[in-house]
Design a protein around this motif. Structure first.
Motif, PDB file in Angstrom:
ATOM      1  N   ASP A  59       0.807  -1.222   0.000  1.00 16.20           N
ATOM      2  CA  ASP A  59       0.000   0.000   0.000  1.00 16.20           C
ATOM      3  C   ASP A  59       0.841   1.274   0.000  1.00 16.20           C
ATOM      4  N   THR A  60       2.109   1.150  -0.330  1.00 21.11           N
ATOM      5  CA  THR A  60       3.009   2.311  -0.327  1.00 21.11           C
ATOM      6  C   THR A  60       3.949   2.235  -1.519  1.00 21.11           C
ATOM      7  N   LEU A  61       4.136   3.368  -2.173  1.00 22.59           N
ATOM      8  CA  LEU A  61       5.091   3.433  -3.279  1.00 22.59           C
ATOM      9  C   LEU A  61       5.740   4.804  -3.322  1.00 22.59           C
ATOM     10  N   ASP A  62       6.824   4.884  -4.067  1.00 18.84           N
ATOM     11  CA  ASP A  62       7.524   6.149  -4.267  1.00 18.84           C
ATOM     12  C   ASP A  62       7.211   6.640  -5.672  1.00 18.84           C
ATOM     13  N   VAL A  63       6.906   7.932  -5.765  1.00 24.49           N
ATOM     14  CA  VAL A  63       6.542   8.541  -7.047  1.00 24.49           C
ATOM     15  C   VAL A  63       7.348   9.825  -7.216  1.00 24.49           C
ATOM     16  N   ARG A  64       7.929  10.012  -8.405  1.00 24.15           N
ATOM     17  CA  ARG A  64       8.684  11.227  -8.711  1.00 24.15           C
ATOM     18  C   ARG A  64       7.791  12.198  -9.464  1.00 24.15           C
ATOM     19  N   TYR A  65       7.650  13.393  -8.878  1.00 23.37           N
ATOM     20  CA  TYR A  65       7.009  14.522  -9.550  1.00 23.37           C
ATOM     21  C   TYR A  65       7.545  15.794  -8.920  1.00 23.37           C
ATOM     22  N   ASP A  66       7.363  16.894  -9.584  1.00 27.59           N
ATOM     23  CA  ASP A  66       7.897  18.181  -9.126  1.00 27.59           C
ATOM     24  C   ASP A  66       9.399  18.121  -8.854  1.00 27.59           C
ATOM     25  N   GLY A  67      10.103  17.283  -9.605  1.00 30.97           N
ATOM     26  CA  GLY A  67      11.551  17.215  -9.479  1.00 30.97           C
ATOM     27  C   GLY A  67      12.071  16.457  -8.279  1.00 30.97           C
ATOM     28  N   ARG A  68      11.179  15.799  -7.509  1.00 31.54           N
ATOM     29  CA  ARG A  68      11.673  15.028  -6.373  1.00 31.54           C
ATOM     30  C   ARG A  68      10.800  13.795  -6.129  1.00 31.54           C
ATOM     31  N   GLU A  69      11.305  12.899  -5.304  1.00 28.39           N
ATOM     32  CA  GLU A  69      10.608  11.663  -4.996  1.00 28.39           C
ATOM     33  C   GLU A  69       9.710  11.855  -3.775  1.00 28.39           C
ATOM     34  N   HIS A  70       8.504  11.314  -3.857  1.00 27.04           N
ATOM     35  CA  HIS A  70       7.523  11.416  -2.772  1.00 27.04           C
ATOM     36  C   HIS A  70       7.110  10.010  -2.353  1.00 27.04           C
ATOM     37  N   ARG A  71       7.070   9.758  -1.056  1.00 26.99           N
ATOM     38  CA  ARG A  71       6.548   8.497  -0.523  1.00 26.99           C
ATOM     39  C   ARG A  71       5.036   8.643  -0.447  1.00 26.99           C
ATOM     40  N   VAL A  72       4.309   7.711  -1.084  1.00 26.39           N
ATOM     41  CA  VAL A  72       2.858   7.800  -1.207  1.00 26.39           C
ATOM     42  C   VAL A  72       2.202   6.587  -0.557  1.00 26.39           C
ATOM     43  N   ARG A  73       1.293   6.853   0.351  1.00 23.55           N
ATOM     44  CA  ARG A  73       0.491   5.813   1.020  1.00 23.55           C
ATOM     45  C   ARG A  73      -0.880   5.825   0.376  1.00 23.55           C
ATOM     46  N   LEU A  74      -1.332   4.682  -0.141  1.00 22.87           N
ATOM     47  CA  LEU A  74      -2.638   4.604  -0.772  1.00 22.87           C
ATOM     48  C   LEU A  74      -3.741   4.881   0.247  1.00 22.87           C
ATOM     49  N   LEU A  75      -4.640   5.770  -0.128  1.00 15.72           N
ATOM     50  CA  LEU A  75      -5.754   6.130   0.746  1.00 15.72           C
ATOM     51  C   LEU A  75      -6.798   5.018   0.816  1.00 15.72           C
ATOM     52  N   ASN A  76      -7.357   4.857   1.988  1.00 16.42           N
ATOM     53  CA  ASN A  76      -8.538   4.036   2.236  1.00 16.42           C
ATOM     54  C   ASN A  76      -8.370   2.545   1.972  1.00 16.42           C
ATOM     55  N   VAL A  77      -7.120   2.074   1.898  1.00 10.62           N
ATOM     56  CA  VAL A  77      -6.887   0.641   1.776  1.00 10.62           C
ATOM     57  C   VAL A  77      -5.651   0.299   2.600  1.00 10.62           C
ATOM     58  N   ASP A  78      -5.708  -0.862   3.258  1.00  6.46           N
ATOM     59  CA  ASP A  78      -4.595  -1.320   4.087  1.00  6.46           C
ATOM     60  C   ASP A  78      -4.213  -2.722   3.632  1.00  6.46           C
ATOM     61  N   ALA A  79      -2.972  -2.886   3.219  1.00  9.59           N
ATOM     62  CA  ALA A  79      -2.477  -4.192   2.778  1.00  9.59           C
ATOM     63  C   ALA A  79      -1.686  -4.839   3.907  1.00  9.59           C
ATOM     64  N   PRO A  80      -1.612  -6.162   3.894  1.00  7.30           N
ATOM     65  CA  PRO A  80      -0.801  -6.848   4.911  1.00  7.30           C
ATOM     66  C   PRO A  80       0.659  -6.399   4.832  1.00  7.30           C
ATOM     67  N   GLU A  81       1.316  -6.348   5.977  1.00 10.61           N
ATOM     68  CA  GLU A  81       2.703  -5.884   6.053  1.00 10.61           C
ATOM     69  C   GLU A  81       3.649  -6.886   5.403  1.00 10.61           C
TER      70      GLU A  81
END
Length: 184
Positions: A59-81
């Protein structure tokens, strides 16, 4: 008089309908809002387009925009660790991460859409992730590899993920299978 008013009212209603459809189509084509295809929280709104640089877990990924990398947590869903420090890998955690990587592979373009609060307490951006026309958050739940969760006040995508989870429950897939962790 009544015979004249009734056709006039019908003409006015027909014109209003045509104008309304034209506005929805224009909005959809311009990308200014949810348009015809949007349901609840599936489109439009403030967002960013970027490129996936890493899938961290289900449920988490890194996305590059605005010239830098952002850690993104998917909203409203929880995946097993699957990578949490000092915690065991949970049932279907690796499968959830692999599925997220199928939906949003490294190097692919995604669109992030945000809700009321843009970051969680860990500094991750909270977002709906769209890969093309696919709401990744909901697809994770639909595959039974994530469960619906409400990060208040962020409820814009909650219904989409809840509906997807209900489909997974009815189908008995993933976490909703009779014995999802058998043999693992």
């Amino acid at each position: 008089m009544r015979a004249v008013v009734r056709p006039l009212v019908l003409v006015v209603l027909a014109v209003a309908l045509v104008v309304g459809i034209a506005v929805v189509v224009r909005t959809t084509l311009a990308g200014d809002g949810p348009g015809i295809l949007g349901s609840g929280g599936s489109g439009g709104g403030p967002g960013e387009s970027g490129v996936v640089t890493r899938v961290v877990d289900g449920d988490t990924l890194d996305v590059r925009y605005d010239g830098r990398e952002h850690r993104v947590r998917l909203l409203n869903v929880d995946a097993p660790e699957s990578v949490r420090p000092d915690h065991p890998v949970e049932c279907l955690g690796p499968e959830a991460a692999a599925f997220l990587e199928e939906l949003a592979p490294v190097g692919s373009e995604v669109r992030l859409e945000f809700d009321v609060e843009r970051q969680d307490r860990f500094g991750r951006e909270l977002a709906a992730v769209h890969a093309g026309d696919v709401l990744v958050n909901a697809e994770l739940a639909r595959a039974g590899l994530g469960t619906v969760v409400l990060f208040e006040p962020n409820d814009r995508y909650y219904d989409d993920v809840l509906d997807a989870e209900r489909e997974a429950r009815r189908a008995g897939v993933g976490l909703h299978a009779p014995d999802p962790c058998a043999g693992g």
